[in-house]
Design a protein around this motif. Structure first.
Motif, short mmCIF file in Angstrom:
data_model
loop_
_atom_site.label_atom_id
_atom_site.label_comp_id
_atom_site.label_asym_id
_atom_site.label_seq_id
_atom_site.Cartn_x
_atom_site.Cartn_y
_atom_site.Cartn_z
N GLY A 127 42.99 67.61 71.89
CA GLY A 127 44.09 66.73 72.26
C GLY A 127 45.46 67.37 72.11
N HIS A 128 45.59 68.29 71.17
CA HIS A 128 46.83 69.05 71.02
C HIS A 128 46.85 70.20 72.03
N PRO A 129 48.03 70.71 72.40
CA PRO A 129 48.10 71.82 73.36
C PRO A 129 47.28 73.02 72.90
N GLY A 130 46.39 73.47 73.77
CA GLY A 130 45.51 74.57 73.39
C GLY A 130 45.13 75.44 74.56
N LEU A 131 44.16 76.32 74.32
CA LEU A 131 43.73 77.30 75.32
C LEU A 131 42.56 76.80 76.15
N GLY A 132 41.99 75.67 75.76
CA GLY A 132 40.84 75.11 76.47
C GLY A 132 39.78 74.69 75.48
N GLY A 133 39.02 73.62 75.80
CA GLY A 133 38.01 73.13 74.87
C GLY A 133 38.64 72.75 73.55
N LEU A 134 37.87 72.89 72.47
CA LEU A 134 38.40 72.68 71.14
C LEU A 134 39.13 73.93 70.67
N ASP A 135 40.29 73.77 70.08
CA ASP A 135 41.01 74.85 69.41
C ASP A 135 41.16 74.51 67.95
N VAL A 136 41.38 75.53 67.13
CA VAL A 136 41.60 75.33 65.70
C VAL A 136 43.10 75.23 65.43
N PHE A 137 43.47 74.23 64.62
CA PHE A 137 44.87 73.98 64.27
C PHE A 137 45.02 73.93 62.76
N ALA A 138 46.25 74.14 62.30
CA ALA A 138 46.57 74.03 60.88
C ALA A 138 47.80 73.15 60.73
N VAL A 139 47.84 72.39 59.64
CA VAL A 139 48.99 71.54 59.34
C VAL A 139 49.81 72.24 58.26
N HIS A 140 51.01 72.69 58.63
CA HIS A 140 51.89 73.42 57.71
C HIS A 140 53.15 72.62 57.42
N LYS A 141 53.68 72.77 56.22
CA LYS A 141 55.00 72.21 55.90
C LYS A 141 56.07 73.14 56.46
N ASP A 142 57.03 72.58 57.16
CA ASP A 142 58.10 73.40 57.70
C ASP A 142 59.30 73.43 56.75
N ALA A 143 60.39 74.03 57.19
CA ALA A 143 61.57 74.19 56.35
C ALA A 143 62.20 72.86 55.97
N PHE A 144 61.83 71.79 56.66
CA PHE A 144 62.39 70.46 56.39
C PHE A 144 61.42 69.57 55.63
N GLY A 145 60.27 70.15 55.21
CA GLY A 145 59.29 69.37 54.47
C GLY A 145 58.42 68.50 55.33
N ASN A 146 58.46 68.71 56.65
CA ASN A 146 57.65 67.90 57.57
C ASN A 146 56.35 68.61 57.91
N ASP A 147 55.31 67.83 58.16
CA ASP A 147 54.04 68.40 58.60
C ASP A 147 54.13 68.81 60.06
N ARG A 148 53.70 70.02 60.35
CA ARG A 148 53.71 70.52 61.73
C ARG A 148 52.32 71.04 62.07
N VAL A 149 51.81 70.63 63.22
CA VAL A 149 50.49 71.05 63.67
C VAL A 149 50.65 72.34 64.47
N TYR B 7 36.52 76.07 61.10
CA TYR B 7 37.27 77.13 60.43
C TYR B 7 37.25 76.92 58.92
N VAL B 8 36.89 77.97 58.15
CA VAL B 8 37.01 77.96 56.69
C VAL B 8 37.60 79.30 56.27
N ILE B 9 38.37 79.31 55.19
CA ILE B 9 39.01 80.55 54.74
C ILE B 9 39.04 80.63 53.23
N ASP B 10 38.79 81.84 52.71
CA ASP B 10 39.02 82.16 51.30
C ASP B 10 40.42 82.79 51.25
N GLU B 11 41.42 82.00 50.86
CA GLU B 11 42.80 82.47 50.96
C GLU B 11 43.07 83.68 50.07
N ALA B 12 42.38 83.78 48.95
CA ALA B 12 42.61 84.91 48.04
C ALA B 12 42.23 86.22 48.72
N GLY B 13 41.13 86.22 49.46
CA GLY B 13 40.68 87.44 50.12
C GLY B 13 41.10 87.55 51.56
#
Length: 643
Positions: free
Chosen positions: A353-375, A391-397
């Protein structure tokens, strides 16, 4: 419109009656400290009432209303300003559109915004075009190195979760050989089972084995999440428990989330969660870092699209709080699915549903410089025209896994390993300096307000003791920066999109609300009027110059004690004697116009021509210059002799 005026009535007139330098200085000293205050907006209003009209006048009046939230009045003046054939700065279309929206004229507002974004080189906004969407995705592309995870089969393999740091649990249909192509809720591929594989030193998988215990039954099992201690697993299964195959009222077997406990290597004691229901699907669990919140996917009542992301609190006693929809920022009219929350609290999910390359895409929700959630779309190569998810990630590695059906003739899924080479960055800097437009003195403590392009307030801050400011902003976005300081006019600056890590420097000059003028001041630098120039070898008053002269007349009418001296100049072309006479003629023409049209007493205005003796640039005899450069010298200045 500006209420602080600086007069640059740079006429090219030359003829001023001689007066003694010492006498002028004496009068200036005598009247030192005697001031007059001119309100710019009132001056322009009176000029319009008297029949003077120009694009600049209407622009200034419109701005005065706009900055004071008098949008209906501003609208009329912006319309008059835009009716002229002359081009205007793009920002005027933006302000015009805001006024139209305030009056409910949305169709016209969209047309004005379309013109604005085209003029600033961003066609397609505010509804971002497909090209614009792809460009935004490209900003975050190229951050990963990906490879086959090493355990894929010709069957479906997808939906992985960590168990500790060295093992990965995933779903696979490898031992059944019976397939139906996956749909959006992933419930038409039968006999999926849960497997566990080792993660080797290269970040790939090896030694896959089916999980032991009661977790794998004859229908679907998929998308697990395991607690940090490795003792509890939440997973997705068809509505099937203890031999009972559950159905909705219309006969549909939906998905549900179950909980299993690890007893000496076997996953047993299967329990259904209370957030399930026979009438809709609940699937794909994820845990926050504190394991106090369960995220999941559902198509229950209240879902915005085909499936939404939801969350529910896991209480200390093991019960669950109310189910909450994650809202419009995340959920769309399409599919949102496969959530995962990293150790730092970043929510990842798949969506079409969000702008993507086709089919399902992976998105992340990040805090921006104003403290707002951005997809944020994670970009290539994690995303592709195919379905990309899980998508899963081990952030340390900086390593992880995702699932995709890219390049597969069967349309079944494979698991890919990745290394994140650089994180998502949402940092850019907007800096600058605020000063007085006339004195050039820095303006400390100026209130600055940053808005998005839809005029939603984002941040407030002030200039420092030196009039400087610097603030973090989000790249690839447009902004409006408003500057406000007591005794000064409001100023707004449209700030076009900054690039990643760009530091944009602005110079902002504020005009005083009331212009203070006194003996010895040059009105050309006080009233902020547009320069007026004479034609080559001419001393007649241009039609456009009459508007600017009207401003001078209005000031003299408003303040009967003011007397001015007109100083007229020519360019260097022609002999010195000829230019001296021409400047005298221009000064006389200017004086006559002010006296005859404005009704100003002759004793209040004097003048002198200076010929080419006071050039403002290097265009002297024998120097080749453009017509524009020569015109800068064909000017007049207005000096206040007394108040």
């Amino acid at each position: 419109m500006r209420k602080y005026i600086r007069i640059t009535i740079l006429f090219i007139i030359a003829a001023q009656m001689a007066f003694a330098q010492e006498a002028r200085k004496e009068r200036a000293d005598k009247n030192y400290g005697k001031f007059a205050y001119i309100k710019a907006s009132e001056l322009y209003e009176r000029l319009v009432e008297k029949g003077y009209e120009s694009q600049d006048l209407f622009a200034r009046l419109a701005d005065a209303c706009y900055f004071n939230a008098r949008y209906s009045e501003a609208l009329l003046r912006y319309e008059k300003m835009l009716s002229y054939d002359t081009k205007v700065r793009p920002v005027y279309y933006y302000r015009y559109a805001q006024c139209l929206k305030a009056e409910g004229e949305y169709e016209k507002a969209e047309q004005a915004l379309t013109e604005f974004y085209t003029l600033i080189g961003q066609p397609g906004r505010p509804e971002v075009s497909l090209t614009g969407q792809l460009a935004d995705i490209e900003h975050f592309s190229g951050r990963y190195a990906i490879a086959d995870a090493g355990i894929n089969t010709e069957y479906a393999d997808f939906g992985s979760a960590y168990r500790g740091k060295d093992k990965l649990i995933f779903a696979s249909a490898r031992d059944t050989g019976i397939f139906v192509q996956r749909t959006h809720v992933w419930n038409k591929q039968p006999f999926l089972k849960l497997y566990e594989a080792d993660i080797n030193e290269d970040g790939k998988l090896e030694n896959p084995v089916k999980l032991k215990g009661e977790v794998n039954r004859k229908f679907h099992q998929s998308t697990p999440i395991v607690t940090h201690d490795g003792k509890t697993m939440y997973f997705t299964r068809n509505n099937f428990l203890r031999g009972k195959y559950g159905k909705s009222e219309n006969g549909t077997n939906h998905l549900k989330i179950y909980k299993a406990t690890n007893n000496e290597g076997k996953w047993e004691d299967i329990e259904e969660l209370p957030i399930n229901d026979d009438e809709f699907s609940t699937a794909h669990p994820a845990l926050d870092p504190d394991e106090k919140m369960l995220y999941f996917v559902s198509d229950r009542n209240g879902t915005r699209g085909k499936s939404d992301l939801f969350a529910a609190e896991i209480r200390p006693d093991g019960s669950f709080g109310p189910v909450l929809n994650l809202g419009d920022k995340i959920n769309t009219r399409g599919r949102e699915t496969f959530p995962f929350v990293s150790d730092s609290g970043i929510l990842y999910f798949a969506s079409d549903g969000h702008p993507g390359l086709g089919g399902l895409d992976v998105f992340a929700v990040h805090k921006d410089a104003f403290g707002n959630d951005r997809v944020i779309n994670l970009g290539k190569p994690v995303n592709s025209p195919a379905d990309d998810f899980g998508y899963v990630i081990d952030e340390a590695g900086k390593k992880g896994f995702f699932s995709s059906n890219r390049g597969e003739k069967t349309a079944f899924d494979n698991i890919y390993a990745f290394t994140e080479n650089r994180p998502v960055s949402l940092v850019a800097e907007l800096c600058g300096h605020v000063r007085d437009s006339i004195t050039k003195e820095p303006l400390a403590g100026t209130q600055l307000t940053l808005y998005d392009e839809n005029k939603k307030e984002l941040k407030n801050f002030r200039t420092d003791a030196s009039g400087n400011f610097c603030t973090e902003v989000v790249p690839y976005e447009n902004y409006v920066l408003r500057s406000e300081k007591e005794e000064y006019q409001v100023h707004e600056e449209f700030v076009a999109r900054l690039d990643h890590k760009e530091k944009r420097e602005l110079l902002i000059e504020l005009n005083r609300e009331d212009i203070k003028v006194t003996t010895g001041d040059d009105l050309t630098t006080k009233l902020g009027l547009k320069p007026i120039y004479f034609d080559f070898d001419k001393h007649s008053i241009r039609e456009i110059s009459k508007i600017e002269l009207g401003k001078v007349i209005e000031v003299m009418q408003q303040y009967p004690g003011i007397a001015i001296d007109v100083r007229s100049h020519t360019d260097s072309r022609g002999s010195d004697q000829y230019n001296m006479q021409l400047s005298e003629n221009r000064a006389r023409a200017t004086m006559d116009y002010i006296i005859n049209v404005g009704g100003i007493a002759p004793g209040r205005i004097s003048g002198k021509g200076y010929g080419e003796s006071q050039l403002v640039n290097d265009c002297s005899d024998g120097v080749k210059c453009s017509e524009e450069a020569h015109q800068l010298n064909r000017r007049s200045e207005f000096i206040i002799l007394k108040m």
